[in-house]
Design a protein around this motif. Sequence first.
Motif, PDB file in Angstrom:
ATOM      1  N   GLN A 148     -24.851   3.967  17.430  1.00 32.03           N
ATOM      2  CA  GLN A 148     -25.893   4.033  16.155  1.00 32.03           C
ATOM      3  C   GLN A 148     -26.251   5.408  16.341  1.00 32.03           C
ATOM      4  OE1 GLN A 148     -28.514   0.968  17.029  1.00 32.03           O
ATOM      5  NE2 GLN A 148     -27.483  -0.572  16.292  1.00 32.03           N
ATOM      6  N   LEU A 149     -25.448   6.271  16.294  1.00 29.64           N
ATOM      7  CA  LEU A 149     -25.859   7.859  16.366  1.00 29.64           C
ATOM      8  C   LEU A 149     -25.885   8.459  14.893  1.00 29.64           C
ATOM      9  CD1 LEU A 149     -23.291   8.962  19.120  1.00 29.64           C
ATOM     10  CD2 LEU A 149     -25.659   8.348  19.248  1.00 29.64           C
ATOM     11  N   ASP A 150     -26.757   9.266  14.484  1.00 30.20           N
ATOM     12  CA  ASP A 150     -27.084   9.785  13.226  1.00 30.20           C
ATOM     13  C   ASP A 150     -26.258  11.197  13.152  1.00 30.20           C
ATOM     14  OD1 ASP A 150     -28.109  10.497  10.909  1.00 30.20           O
ATOM     15  OD2 ASP A 150     -29.930  11.311  11.673  1.00 30.20           O
ATOM     16  N   ILE A 151     -24.914  11.005  12.906  1.00 34.22           N
ATOM     17  CA  ILE A 151     -23.955  12.007  13.073  1.00 34.22           C
ATOM     18  C   ILE A 151     -23.335  12.325  11.829  1.00 34.22           C
ATOM     19  CG2 ILE A 151     -21.836  13.186  13.961  1.00 34.22           C
ATOM     20  CD1 ILE A 151     -22.773  12.070  16.751  1.00 34.22           C
ATOM     21  N   LYS A 152     -23.005  13.567  11.448  1.00 30.60           N
ATOM     22  CA  LYS A 152     -22.169  13.814  10.150  1.00 30.60           C
ATOM     23  C   LYS A 152     -21.094  14.240  10.511  1.00 30.60           C
ATOM     24  CE  LYS A 152     -26.251  15.637   7.202  1.00 30.60           C
ATOM     25  NZ  LYS A 152     -27.017  14.638   7.297  1.00 30.60           N
ATOM     26  N   ILE A 153     -20.021  13.720   9.664  1.00 31.82           N
ATOM     27  CA  ILE A 153     -18.620  13.942   9.973  1.00 31.82           C
ATOM     28  C   ILE A 153     -17.958  14.727   9.032  1.00 31.82           C
ATOM     29  CG2 ILE A 153     -16.250  12.825  10.368  1.00 31.82           C
ATOM     30  CD1 ILE A 153     -17.936  10.466  11.112  1.00 31.82           C
ATOM     31  N   SER A 154     -17.229  16.037   9.336  1.00 35.41           N
ATOM     32  CA  SER A 154     -16.497  16.637   8.540  1.00 35.41           C
ATOM     33  C   SER A 154     -14.986  16.572   8.644  1.00 35.41           C
ATOM     34  CB  SER A 154     -16.879  18.133   8.356  1.00 35.41           C
ATOM     35  OG  SER A 154     -16.498  18.740   9.670  1.00 35.41           O
ATOM     36  N   THR A 155     -14.072  16.252   7.877  1.00 31.90           N
ATOM     37  CA  THR A 155     -12.657  16.052   7.980  1.00 31.90           C
ATOM     38  C   THR A 155     -11.791  17.045   7.166  1.00 31.90           C
ATOM     39  OG1 THR A 155     -11.106  14.235   8.535  1.00 31.90           O
ATOM     40  CG2 THR A 155     -12.631  14.093   6.330  1.00 31.90           C
ATOM     41  N   LYS A 156     -10.791  16.905   7.462  1.00 33.90           N
ATOM     42  CA  LYS A 156      -9.732  17.798   6.505  1.00 33.90           C
ATOM     43  C   LYS A 156      -8.564  16.859   6.148  1.00 33.90           C
ATOM     44  CE  LYS A 156     -10.184  20.477   9.963  1.00 33.90           C
ATOM     45  NZ  LYS A 156     -11.373  19.796  10.372  1.00 33.90           N
ATOM     46  N   ILE A 157      -8.292  16.987   4.945  1.00 36.11           N
ATOM     47  CA  ILE A 157      -6.888  16.361   4.536  1.00 36.11           C
ATOM     48  C   ILE A 157      -5.940  17.346   4.298  1.00 36.11           C
ATOM     49  CG2 ILE A 157      -7.869  14.135   3.679  1.00 36.11           C
ATOM     50  CD1 ILE A 157      -7.792  15.456   0.973  1.00 36.11           C
ATOM     51  N   SER A 158      -4.457  17.014   4.172  1.00 38.47           N
ATOM     52  CA  SER A 158      -3.438  17.675   4.052  1.00 38.47           C
ATOM     53  C   SER A 158      -3.493  18.529   2.435  1.00 38.47           C
ATOM     54  CB  SER A 158      -2.276  16.924   3.801  1.00 38.47           C
ATOM     55  OG  SER A 158      -1.909  16.360   5.099  1.00 38.47           O
ATOM     56  N   LYS A 159      -3.016  19.716   2.248  1.00 40.40           N
ATOM     57  CA  LYS A 159      -3.170  20.159   1.228  1.00 40.40           C
ATOM     58  C   LYS A 159      -2.285  19.687  -0.025  1.00 40.40           C
ATOM     59  CE  LYS A 159      -2.136  24.779  -0.944  1.00 40.40           C
ATOM     60  NZ  LYS A 159      -1.734  26.114  -0.904  1.00 40.40           N
ATOM     61  N   THR A 160      -2.881  19.191  -1.097  1.00 41.10           N
ATOM     62  CA  THR A 160      -2.225  18.614  -2.257  1.00 41.10           C
ATOM     63  C   THR A 160      -2.958  18.856  -3.478  1.00 41.10           C
ATOM     64  OG1 THR A 160      -1.330  16.379  -3.052  1.00 41.10           O
ATOM     65  CG2 THR A 160      -3.337  16.346  -1.856  1.00 41.10           C
ATOM     66  N   THR A 161      -2.425  18.756  -4.529  1.00 39.99           N
ATOM     67  CA  THR A 161      -3.075  18.612  -6.122  1.00 39.99           C
ATOM     68  C   THR A 161      -2.850  17.347  -6.555  1.00 39.99           C
ATOM     69  OG1 THR A 161      -0.807  19.137  -6.829  1.00 39.99           O
ATOM     70  CG2 THR A 161      -2.075  21.057  -6.269  1.00 39.99           C
ATOM     71  N   ASN A 162      -2.544  16.289  -5.869  1.00 37.66           N
ATOM     72  CA  ASN A 162      -2.423  14.970  -6.335  1.00 37.66           C
ATOM     73  C   ASN A 162      -3.854  14.312  -6.179  1.00 37.66           C
ATOM     74  OD1 ASN A 162      -2.130  12.087  -6.619  1.00 37.66           O
ATOM     75  ND2 ASN A 162      -0.263  12.319  -6.070  1.00 37.66           N
ATOM     76  N   LEU A 163      -4.711  14.197  -7.154  1.00 40.29           N
ATOM     77  CA  LEU A 163      -5.831  13.652  -7.111  1.00 40.29           C
ATOM     78  C   LEU A 163      -6.121  12.091  -6.421  1.00 40.29           C
ATOM     79  CD1 LEU A 163      -9.156  13.861  -7.318  1.00 40.29           C
ATOM     80  CD2 LEU A 163      -8.992  13.325  -9.655  1.00 40.29           C
ATOM     81  N   ASN A 164      -4.950  11.425  -6.820  1.00 43.25           N
ATOM     82  CA  ASN A 164      -4.979  10.042  -6.324  1.00 43.25           C
ATOM     83  C   ASN A 164      -4.658   9.919  -4.759  1.00 43.25           C
ATOM     84  OD1 ASN A 164      -5.501   8.515  -9.033  1.00 43.25           O
ATOM     85  ND2 ASN A 164      -3.209   8.835  -9.272  1.00 43.25           N
ATOM     86  N   TYR A 165      -3.678  11.019  -4.343  1.00 49.14           N
ATOM     87  CA  TYR A 165      -3.563  10.982  -2.967  1.00 49.14           C
ATOM     88  C   TYR A 165      -4.750  11.223  -2.373  1.00 49.14           C
ATOM     89  CZ  TYR A 165      -1.848  12.665   1.381  1.00 49.14           C
ATOM     90  OH  TYR A 165      -1.726  12.785   2.838  1.00 49.14           O
ATOM     91  N   VAL A 166      -5.480  12.482  -2.782  1.00 50.09           N
ATOM     92  CA  VAL A 166      -6.670  12.853  -2.317  1.00 50.09           C
ATOM     93  C   VAL A 166      -7.900  11.496  -2.030  1.00 50.09           C
ATOM     94  CG1 VAL A 166      -8.860  14.414  -2.490  1.00 50.09           C
ATOM     95  CG2 VAL A 166      -6.530  15.151  -2.845  1.00 50.09           C
ATOM     96  N   ASN A 167      -7.969  10.881  -3.105  1.00 47.76           N
ATOM     97  CA  ASN A 167      -9.057   9.684  -3.287  1.00 47.76           C
ATOM     98  C   ASN A 167      -8.373   8.811  -2.097  1.00 47.76           C
ATOM     99  OD1 ASN A 167     -10.554  10.661  -5.150  1.00 47.76           O
ATOM    100  ND2 ASN A 167      -9.425   9.750  -6.722  1.00 47.76           N
ATOM    101  N   SER A 168      -7.386   8.597  -2.030  1.00 42.79           N
ATOM    102  CA  SER A 168      -6.797   7.438  -0.988  1.00 42.79           C
ATOM    103  C   SER A 168      -6.992   8.036   0.232  1.00 42.79           C
ATOM    104  CB  SER A 168      -5.295   7.069  -1.279  1.00 42.79           C
ATOM    105  OG  SER A 168      -4.527   8.038  -0.738  1.00 42.79           O
TER     106      SER A 168
END
Length: 90
Positions: A62-82
Amino acid sequence: MKNVINIYFFNLYGNFGTYQLTDKTKLENAIKHSYSIGIKKVDTAQLYRNESMINDIINDNQLDIKISTKISKTTNLNYVNSRIKNSIKT
């Protein structure tokens, strides 16, 4: 805490970096320690393969922590959303 410098990485922006932390016990101890000293942001990436463990650790403790993450470079919006949905699934 012994060997803190070897385990923890705090970047200039006050984030706790989790690169190469894949052991759940070590990751949990590191996140809890960083939280106890005021670090409220965790940095991860899909490449690190620890996003789901981080999510479990934050929810279980129950920690109040923000998470930042990174995804692979892509231009496919559907891929980004998934990828985003995968990253934040609880």
